[in-house]
Design an enzyme around this catalytic site. Structure first.
Site, mmCIF file in Angstrom:
data_model
loop_
_atom_site.group_PDB
_atom_site.id
_atom_site.type_symbol
_atom_site.label_atom_id
_atom_site.label_comp_id
_atom_site.label_asym_id
_atom_site.label_seq_id
_atom_site.Cartn_x
_atom_site.Cartn_y
_atom_site.Cartn_z
ATOM 1 N N GLU A 17 11.075 3.943 -11.385
ATOM 2 C CA GLU A 17 10.348 4.168 -10.130
ATOM 3 C C GLU A 17 11.056 5.225 -9.275
ATOM 4 O O GLU A 17 12.279 5.200 -9.139
ATOM 5 C CB GLU A 17 10.270 2.844 -9.358
ATOM 6 C CG GLU A 17 9.509 2.948 -8.061
ATOM 7 C CD GLU A 17 9.226 1.586 -7.452
ATOM 8 O OE1 GLU A 17 8.741 0.690 -8.172
ATOM 9 O OE2 GLU A 17 9.517 1.415 -6.261
ATOM 10 N N ALA A 51 5.905 4.041 3.607
ATOM 11 C CA ALA A 51 5.503 2.964 4.513
ATOM 12 C C ALA A 51 4.422 3.483 5.467
ATOM 13 O O ALA A 51 4.529 4.581 6.000
ATOM 14 C CB ALA A 51 6.712 2.474 5.292
ATOM 15 N N GLY A 108 1.527 -3.073 1.023
ATOM 16 C CA GLY A 108 2.216 -1.991 1.744
ATOM 17 C C GLY A 108 3.071 -2.496 2.873
ATOM 18 O O GLY A 108 2.793 -3.544 3.463
ATOM 19 N N HIS A 149 6.942 -14.012 -1.153
ATOM 20 C CA HIS A 149 6.772 -12.948 -0.164
ATOM 21 C C HIS A 149 7.125 -13.477 1.237
ATOM 22 O O HIS A 149 6.739 -14.594 1.587
ATOM 23 C CB HIS A 149 5.321 -12.443 -0.188
ATOM 24 C CG HIS A 149 5.143 -11.226 0.664
ATOM 25 N ND1 HIS A 149 4.844 -11.293 2.008
ATOM 26 C CD2 HIS A 149 5.277 -9.912 0.368
ATOM 27 C CE1 HIS A 149 4.786 -10.058 2.490
ATOM 28 N NE2 HIS A 149 5.040 -9.217 1.519
HETATM 29 P P1 FAD Z 1 -0.431 -8.629 -0.857
HETATM 30 O O1 FAD Z 1 -0.769 -8.995 -2.245
HETATM 31 O O2 FAD Z 1 -1.511 -8.117 0.011
HETATM 32 O O3 FAD Z 1 0.276 -9.911 -0.179
HETATM 33 C C1 FAD Z 1 0.957 -9.807 1.069
HETATM 34 C C2 FAD Z 1 1.019 -11.200 1.698
HETATM 35 O O4 FAD Z 1 -0.299 -11.586 2.045
HETATM 36 C C3 FAD Z 1 1.567 -12.295 0.774
HETATM 37 O O5 FAD Z 1 2.270 -13.233 1.557
HETATM 38 C C4 FAD Z 1 0.300 -12.909 0.202
HETATM 39 O O6 FAD Z 1 0.505 -14.258 -0.206
HETATM 40 C C5 FAD Z 1 -0.637 -12.822 1.407
HETATM 41 N N1 FAD Z 1 -2.051 -12.769 1.023
HETATM 42 C C6 FAD Z 1 -2.579 -12.104 -0.043
HETATM 43 N N2 FAD Z 1 -3.922 -12.282 -0.067
HETATM 44 C C7 FAD Z 1 -4.240 -13.073 1.008
HETATM 45 C C8 FAD Z 1 -5.458 -13.601 1.536
HETATM 46 N N3 FAD Z 1 -6.631 -13.346 0.957
HETATM 47 N N4 FAD Z 1 -5.389 -14.352 2.666
HETATM 48 C C9 FAD Z 1 -4.210 -14.610 3.285
HETATM 49 N N5 FAD Z 1 -3.031 -14.147 2.825
HETATM 50 C C10 FAD Z 1 -3.040 -13.379 1.702
HETATM 51 N N6 FAD Z 1 5.495 -0.847 -0.218
HETATM 52 C C11 FAD Z 1 5.100 0.392 0.208
HETATM 53 O O7 FAD Z 1 4.827 0.583 1.391
HETATM 54 N N7 FAD Z 1 4.999 1.432 -0.685
HETATM 55 C C12 FAD Z 1 5.267 1.295 -2.015
HETATM 56 O O8 FAD Z 1 5.163 2.239 -2.780
HETATM 57 C C13 FAD Z 1 5.699 0.014 -2.483
HETATM 58 N N8 FAD Z 1 5.963 -0.207 -3.796
HETATM 59 C C14 FAD Z 1 6.284 -1.461 -4.231
HETATM 60 C C15 FAD Z 1 6.473 -1.685 -5.598
HETATM 61 C C16 FAD Z 1 6.771 -2.954 -6.076
HETATM 62 C C17 FAD Z 1 6.981 -3.162 -7.555
HETATM 63 C C18 FAD Z 1 6.900 -4.047 -5.157
HETATM 64 C C19 FAD Z 1 7.226 -5.424 -5.651
HETATM 65 C C20 FAD Z 1 6.712 -3.830 -3.795
HETATM 66 C C21 FAD Z 1 6.395 -2.548 -3.308
HETATM 67 N N9 FAD Z 1 6.172 -2.300 -1.961
HETATM 68 C C22 FAD Z 1 5.791 -1.053 -1.527
HETATM 69 C C23 FAD Z 1 6.358 -3.373 -0.971
HETATM 70 C C24 FAD Z 1 5.060 -4.156 -0.715
HETATM 71 O O9 FAD Z 1 4.056 -3.298 -0.244
HETATM 72 C C25 FAD Z 1 5.396 -5.228 0.320
HETATM 73 O O10 FAD Z 1 6.208 -6.215 -0.257
HETATM 74 C C26 FAD Z 1 4.194 -5.820 1.010
HETATM 75 O O11 FAD Z 1 4.665 -6.544 2.166
HETATM 76 C C27 FAD Z 1 3.421 -6.813 0.148
HETATM 77 O O12 FAD Z 1 2.764 -6.175 -0.863
HETATM 78 P P2 FAD Z 1 1.798 -6.992 -1.871
HETATM 79 O O13 FAD Z 1 1.134 -5.975 -2.674
HETATM 80 O O14 FAD Z 1 2.496 -8.110 -2.510
HETATM 81 O O15 FAD Z 1 0.731 -7.561 -0.780
#
Ligand code: FAD
Length: 286
Positions: A17, A51, A108, A149
């Protein structure tokens, strides 16, 4: 070029990455890192999205450069933060035209300065999957958080939402962690919910003690005392890196022994630590 979902069906993957460079000098340095890592034949490389959606063009430019100029399969990260549906549609059109086939759909992180926060028509990663699904073009990855998370109310809810998200994706990549049991427990919990899609562990070799502690605070990862003890008192950066490489190599070996379908390295745009771990493990990709 390949769809990552297909690659994972044929065997173990190893991936790297990168972050989009901030200036010309960082761009040269990233070019050198990619050239140094290309001979390791990574299954794919991924490029982060700043971000708050702050690197839309720069992420796109690096991803399309990798597609055009190297033999490596690229994946673009895409986040919900600060986007209208029209902006996402335009970006996905550009990726499709450039032959990009892999997207990591993410919630994000918000920008550091709340003043930079822009309104968004997306809330959760699954909202992006809604758009990706209509195109039937991309292999879709999602994020997983072995230590839960930080915004999840509890472990059970975290796993239920992760399982629901992963059912709609081809694979997941995890946040970094330092103890293999966090990964193994999460995969078991997903299996109990009937989800057995591949989950790639994210590996962050410790190369700088302060940096890892700061990133762990942001991601909710625990930095165990065996990690801090091992680097405590090491003044020479090369010694810290060497201890970090050793710990990451041990973690990778444990994860592969536990059945992980591959390894995803957070490189921080440097190649040395990753190359050393690669050599320690005698890694090859299928
Ligand atoms: P989501 O899947 O949307 O979940 C976020 C939170 O919301 C969780 O607590 C989940 O349980 C909750 N949730 C999900 N769906 C619902 C629903 N329907 N109702 C209520 N709650 C819900 N960040 C960046 O800004 N840029 C990047 O390039 C980046 N790359 C990453 C790469 C990897 C491999 C990882 C693991 C993380 C990366 N991140 C990046 C960080 C990530 O964006 C953050 O951890 C973010 O806070 C959560 O992302 P997620 O996709 O898990 O979010």
């Amino acid at each position: 070029m390949a769809r990552i979902g297909d690659l994972l069906r044929t065997g173990r993957t190893v991936s790297f990455e990168f972050s989009p460079p901030r200036d010309d000098s960082a761009q040269l340095s990233l070019g050198r890192t990619i050239a140094e890592l290309e001979p390791l034949h990574p299954s794919f490389v991924s490029v982060t999205y700043g971000a708050g959606g702050s690197t839309r063009e720069r992420t796109r430019d690096v991803v399309t450069w990798v597609r055009r100029e190297t033999g490596i399969t690229p994946m673009a990260h895409l986040t919900c933060q600060g986007h209208t549906r029209a902006e996402v549609a335009q970006l996905l059109d550009e990726y499709q035209e450039a032959g990009i086939e892999n997207i990591l759909a993410l919630g994000g992180d918000p920008p550091k300065d709340p003043a930079d926060q822009r309104p968004s028509e997306y809330t959760y990663a699954t909202d992006l999957i809604d758009d990706l699904d209509t195109r039937n073009h991309f292999s879709i990855g999602v994020a997983a958080h072995p230590e839960v998370h930080p915004r999840s109310p509890d472990r059970e809810t975290d796993r239920l939402r992760l399982a629901a998200k992963l059912r709609r994706a081809d694979f997941a990549i995890t946040q970094f962690f330092f103890e293999a049991h966090h990964y193994v427990e999460m995969v078991d919990e997903l299996a109990d919910l009937g989800v057995d899609k591949p989950v790639l562990p994210g590996i962050m070799p410790v190369t700088n003690g302060r940096q890892v502690t700061r990133m762990a605070e942001l991601s909710g990862a625990d930095v165990p005392s065996f990690v801090t003890d091992r680097i405590a008192g090491l003044d020479n950066p090369a010694d810290v890196r060497s201890a970090g490489v050793e710990m990451a190599s041990e973690l990778c070996a444990a994860l592969l022994a536990a059945g992980a379908p591959g390894l995803h390295f957070y490189t921080l745009n440097r190649s040395t630590a990753t190359r050393e771990i690669y050599a320690n493990l005698g890694l090859t990709t299928s």
